[in-house]
Design a protein around this motif. Structure first.
Motif, PDB file in Angstrom:
ATOM      1  N   ARG A 144       0.845  -1.214   0.000  1.00 25.83           N
ATOM      2  CA  ARG A 144       0.000   0.000   0.000  1.00 25.83           C
ATOM      3  C   ARG A 144       0.876   1.257   0.000  1.00 25.83           C
ATOM      4  NH1 ARG A 144      -4.055   1.237  -2.391  1.00 25.83           N
ATOM      5  NH2 ARG A 144      -3.002   3.179  -2.683  1.00 25.83           N
ATOM      6  N   GLN A 145       1.966   1.217   0.793  1.00 29.55           N
ATOM      7  CA  GLN A 145       2.880   2.365   0.843  1.00 29.55           C
ATOM      8  C   GLN A 145       3.464   2.632  -0.552  1.00 29.55           C
ATOM      9  OE1 GLN A 145       5.809   2.232   4.085  1.00 29.55           O
ATOM     10  NE2 GLN A 145       4.529   0.783   5.187  1.00 29.55           N
ATOM     11  N   LEU A 146       3.840   1.555  -1.259  1.00 30.32           N
ATOM     12  CA  LEU A 146       4.404   1.721  -2.601  1.00 30.32           C
ATOM     13  C   LEU A 146       3.339   2.216  -3.578  1.00 30.32           C
ATOM     14  CD1 LEU A 146       6.638  -1.458  -3.146  1.00 30.32           C
ATOM     15  CD2 LEU A 146       7.231   0.659  -2.001  1.00 30.32           C
ATOM     16  N   LEU A 147       2.110   1.699  -3.406  1.00 28.98           N
ATOM     17  CA  LEU A 147       1.027   2.107  -4.308  1.00 28.98           C
ATOM     18  C   LEU A 147       0.748   3.599  -4.184  1.00 28.98           C
ATOM     19  CD1 LEU A 147      -1.450  -0.902  -4.007  1.00 28.98           C
ATOM     20  CD2 LEU A 147      -0.238  -0.152  -6.063  1.00 28.98           C
ATOM     21  N   ASP A 148       0.864   4.134  -2.969  1.00 26.30           N
ATOM     22  CA  ASP A 148       0.632   5.578  -2.783  1.00 26.30           C
ATOM     23  C   ASP A 148       1.614   6.379  -3.641  1.00 26.30           C
ATOM     24  OD1 ASP A 148      -1.418   5.083  -1.063  1.00 26.30           O
ATOM     25  OD2 ASP A 148      -0.247   5.411   0.771  1.00 26.30           O
ATOM     26  N   VAL A 149       2.863   5.913  -3.695  1.00 31.23           N
ATOM     27  CA  VAL A 149       3.869   6.604  -4.508  1.00 31.23           C
ATOM     28  C   VAL A 149       3.542   6.405  -5.998  1.00 31.23           C
ATOM     29  CG1 VAL A 149       6.321   6.777  -5.101  1.00 31.23           C
ATOM     30  CG2 VAL A 149       5.636   6.253  -2.737  1.00 31.23           C
ATOM     31  N   TYR A 150       3.206   5.162  -6.341  1.00 30.20           N
ATOM     32  CA  TYR A 150       2.876   4.870  -7.748  1.00 30.20           C
ATOM     33  C   TYR A 150       1.709   5.735  -8.229  1.00 30.20           C
ATOM     34  CZ  TYR A 150       0.831   2.829 -11.803  1.00 30.20           C
ATOM     35  OH  TYR A 150       0.300   2.707 -13.060  1.00 30.20           O
ATOM     36  N   GLU A 151       0.702   5.849  -7.386  1.00 30.83           N
ATOM     37  CA  GLU A 151      -0.493   6.592  -7.804  1.00 30.83           C
ATOM     38  C   GLU A 151      -0.181   8.072  -8.008  1.00 30.83           C
ATOM     39  OE1 GLU A 151      -3.370   5.315  -4.878  1.00 30.83           O
ATOM     40  OE2 GLU A 151      -3.416   3.296  -5.785  1.00 30.83           O
ATOM     41  N   TYR A 152       0.832   8.580  -7.344  1.00 25.13           N
ATOM     42  CA  TYR A 152       1.228   9.978  -7.489  1.00 25.13           C
ATOM     43  C   TYR A 152       2.097  10.183  -8.731  1.00 25.13           C
ATOM     44  CZ  TYR A 152       2.759  14.622  -6.071  1.00 25.13           C
ATOM     45  OH  TYR A 152       3.023  15.963  -6.038  1.00 25.13           O
ATOM     46  N   TYR A 153       3.089   9.319  -8.907  1.00 27.17           N
ATOM     47  CA  TYR A 153       4.072   9.528  -9.990  1.00 27.17           C
ATOM     48  C   TYR A 153       3.768   8.722 -11.255  1.00 27.17           C
ATOM     49  CZ  TYR A 153       7.040  11.950  -6.631  1.00 27.17           C
ATOM     50  OH  TYR A 153       7.520  12.841  -5.719  1.00 27.17           O
ATOM     51  N   GLY A 251      12.121   4.752  -5.474  1.00 22.95           N
ATOM     52  CA  GLY A 251      12.327   3.792  -4.402  1.00 22.95           C
ATOM     53  C   GLY A 251      11.791   4.398  -3.119  1.00 22.95           C
ATOM     54  N   LEU A 252      11.172   3.589  -2.294  1.00 23.59           N
ATOM     55  CA  LEU A 252      10.635   4.096  -1.024  1.00 23.59           C
ATOM     56  C   LEU A 252      11.223   3.305   0.123  1.00 23.59           C
ATOM     57  CD1 LEU A 252       8.463   5.976   0.330  1.00 23.59           C
ATOM     58  CD2 LEU A 252       6.995   3.947   0.370  1.00 23.59           C
ATOM     59  N   LYS A 253      11.844   4.027   1.055  1.00 19.25           N
ATOM     60  CA  LYS A 253      12.257   3.377   2.305  1.00 19.25           C
ATOM     61  C   LYS A 253      10.982   3.193   3.107  1.00 19.25           C
ATOM     62  CE  LYS A 253      15.682   5.852   4.184  1.00 19.25           C
ATOM     63  NZ  LYS A 253      16.544   6.300   5.262  1.00 19.25           N
ATOM     64  N   PHE A 254      10.427   2.007   3.032  1.00 23.58           N
ATOM     65  CA  PHE A 254       9.104   1.769   3.628  1.00 23.58           C
ATOM     66  C   PHE A 254       9.176   1.829   5.154  1.00 23.58           C
ATOM     67  CE2 PHE A 254      10.116  -2.455   5.116  1.00 23.58           C
ATOM     68  CZ  PHE A 254      11.155  -2.829   4.271  1.00 23.58           C
ATOM     69  N   GLU A 255       8.009   2.066   5.757  1.00 23.37           N
ATOM     70  CA  GLU A 255       7.931   2.035   7.219  1.00 23.37           C
ATOM     71  C   GLU A 255       7.495   0.645   7.643  1.00 23.37           C
ATOM     72  OE1 GLU A 255       6.155   5.497   9.189  1.00 23.37           O
ATOM     73  OE2 GLU A 255       6.057   6.375   7.186  1.00 23.37           O
ATOM     74  N   GLY A 256       8.231   0.033   8.564  1.00 26.40           N
ATOM     75  CA  GLY A 256       7.874  -1.301   9.022  1.00 26.40           C
ATOM     76  C   GLY A 256       9.118  -2.126   9.288  1.00 26.40           C
ATOM     77  N   THR A 257       8.897  -3.350   9.735  1.00 26.21           N
ATOM     78  CA  THR A 257      10.017  -4.248  10.023  1.00 26.21           C
ATOM     79  C   THR A 257       9.989  -5.392   9.022  1.00 26.21           C
ATOM     80  OG1 THR A 257       9.696  -3.763  12.346  1.00 26.21           O
ATOM     81  CG2 THR A 257      11.103  -5.645  11.834  1.00 26.21           C
ATOM     82  N   ARG A 258      11.158  -5.643   8.414  1.00 31.61           N
ATOM     83  CA  ARG A 258      11.227  -6.703   7.419  1.00 31.61           C
ATOM     84  C   ARG A 258      12.005  -7.891   7.997  1.00 31.61           C
ATOM     85  NH1 ARG A 258      16.244  -8.517   4.694  1.00 31.61           N
ATOM     86  NH2 ARG A 258      15.548  -9.622   2.857  1.00 31.61           N
ATOM     87  N   TYR A 259      11.473  -9.070   7.779  1.00 31.44           N
ATOM     88  CA  TYR A 259      12.146 -10.300   8.207  1.00 31.44           C
ATOM     89  C   TYR A 259      12.524 -11.080   6.952  1.00 31.44           C
ATOM     90  CZ  TYR A 259       9.814  -9.060  12.530  1.00 31.44           C
ATOM     91  OH  TYR A 259       9.380  -8.371  13.625  1.00 31.44           O
ATOM     92  N   ASP A 260      13.758 -11.505   6.867  1.00 36.62           N
ATOM     93  CA  ASP A 260      14.162 -12.352   5.747  1.00 36.62           C
ATOM     94  C   ASP A 260      13.853 -13.795   6.135  1.00 36.62           C
ATOM     95  OD1 ASP A 260      15.234 -13.705   3.675  1.00 36.62           O
ATOM     96  OD2 ASP A 260      17.309 -13.090   4.007  1.00 36.62           O
TER      97      ASP A 260
END
Ligand code: G1P
Length: 295
Positions: A144-153, A251-260
């Motif tokens: 969703r965070q990435l989509l917000d950027v996509y929808e703008y640009y 590119g977006l430095k997303f907010e959240g915790t990522r687990y590999d």
């Protein structure tokens, strides 16, 4: 106006060698973190981001993924006969979750090659890509965070995360300049260049690509054009680099915790933290951990 992103591609044909022997006869996407298979976390994230169709790129030995998202009549009947209504609805919710299609990748020739297998099912619309090894816990789903950027640009967007230098060679790494924009300051970047799995000394930055992408359909032609790269595989990063010649990528430095979760240690971290956050298990598990004599 930018076209709506309705579909997300889940490459899931990889051999899961980092998780042997567990993945010898079982897809790594089905390894459970607490009680849910890895891939279901990604599917739920996509669904909560507004994605309507999932395309899973599978391979040999991956049929349990299809079974998982299918109706299980026998199980539902058994649970119904035992009046376990909560469990019936939990099991049914998984098959009702979202519309899923499958396409085969006959040989594991790389992430770019896997995405290309979804070309016909994606068609000429923008789409997301989710690598289910990367589990991301966040208030707003990462897609969703990435989509917000996509929808703008109206341009492709990649998830980025800073990683320590000694780990950078495991990732696609970007060279990028920050985009100053209200609210997203320091998080949004315009990508100048990118390289798949560089040596630490050659990495253009400490910003790694994490397994969430919003792509436009031009990517397919880019994948078809590039040569095999790192590891002799058709790399999505190389196709994106090629795409940079003709259009901007963000590119977006997303907010959240990522687990590999495709890595044993990352998987263990995800398991412990997700279990601690569970309302039905957390308190007991916390007590258990407190009483472990760890030095
Ligand atoms: C893939 C991508 C890489 C990215 C990584 C994120 O690599 O090729 O660019 O940084 O996922 O998890 P893999 O981990 O499949 O080798």
């Amino acid at each position: 106006m930018t076209a709506r992103v309705r579909k997300a591609v889940f490459p899931a044909a990889g051999l899961g060698t980092r998780f042997l022997p567990a993945t010898k006869a079982q897809p790594k996407e089905m390894l459970p973190v607490v009680d849910k298979p890895l891939i279901q976390y990604g599917v739920e994230e996509a669904m909560h981001s507004g994605i309507q169709n999932i395309i899973i790129v599978t391979g040999r030995g991956k049929s349990s993924i299809e079974d998982h998202f299918d109706v299980s009549f026998e199980l539902e009947q058994l649970l119904e006969s035992k009046h376990k209504t909560d469990m019936v609805s939990m099991v049914r919710n998984i098959s009702d979750m979202i519309d899923i299609s499958y396409v085969r990748q006959k040989e594991a020739l790389g992430l770019g090659h896997a995405v290309l297998r979804a070309k016909e099912l994606v068609g000429s619309e923008p789409f997301g890509v989710v690598l289910s090894d990367d589990i991301i816990a966040s208030e707003t789903p990462c897609i969703r965070q990435l989509l917000d950027v996509y929808e703008y640009y109206g341009a492709p967007v990649l998830a980025l995360m800073e990683v320590p230098k000694d780990q950078i060679s495991a990732y696609g790494v970007v060279d990028a300049e920050p985009v100053m924009d209200n609210g997203r300051q320091n998080r949004l970047f315009r990508i100048r260049n990118m390289v798949e799995k560089p040596k630490a000394a050659d990495a253009p930055s400490n910003l790694a690509i994490i397994g969430r992408y919003i792509l436009t359909p031009e990517i397919f032609q880019c994948i078809e054009t590039i040569e095999p790269g790192s590891g002799g595989e058709i790399q999505l990063t190389d196709a994106l680099k090629y795409m940079l010649r003709s259009r901007p990528i963000y590119g977006l430095k997303f907010e959240g915790t990522r687990y590999d979760a495709g890595d044993k240690l990352g998987f263990l971290k995800a398991t412990v933290e997700f279990a601690l956050n569970r309302h039905d298990l957390g308190a007991q598990f916390r007590e258990y951990l407190k009483n472990l004599c760890i030095r």
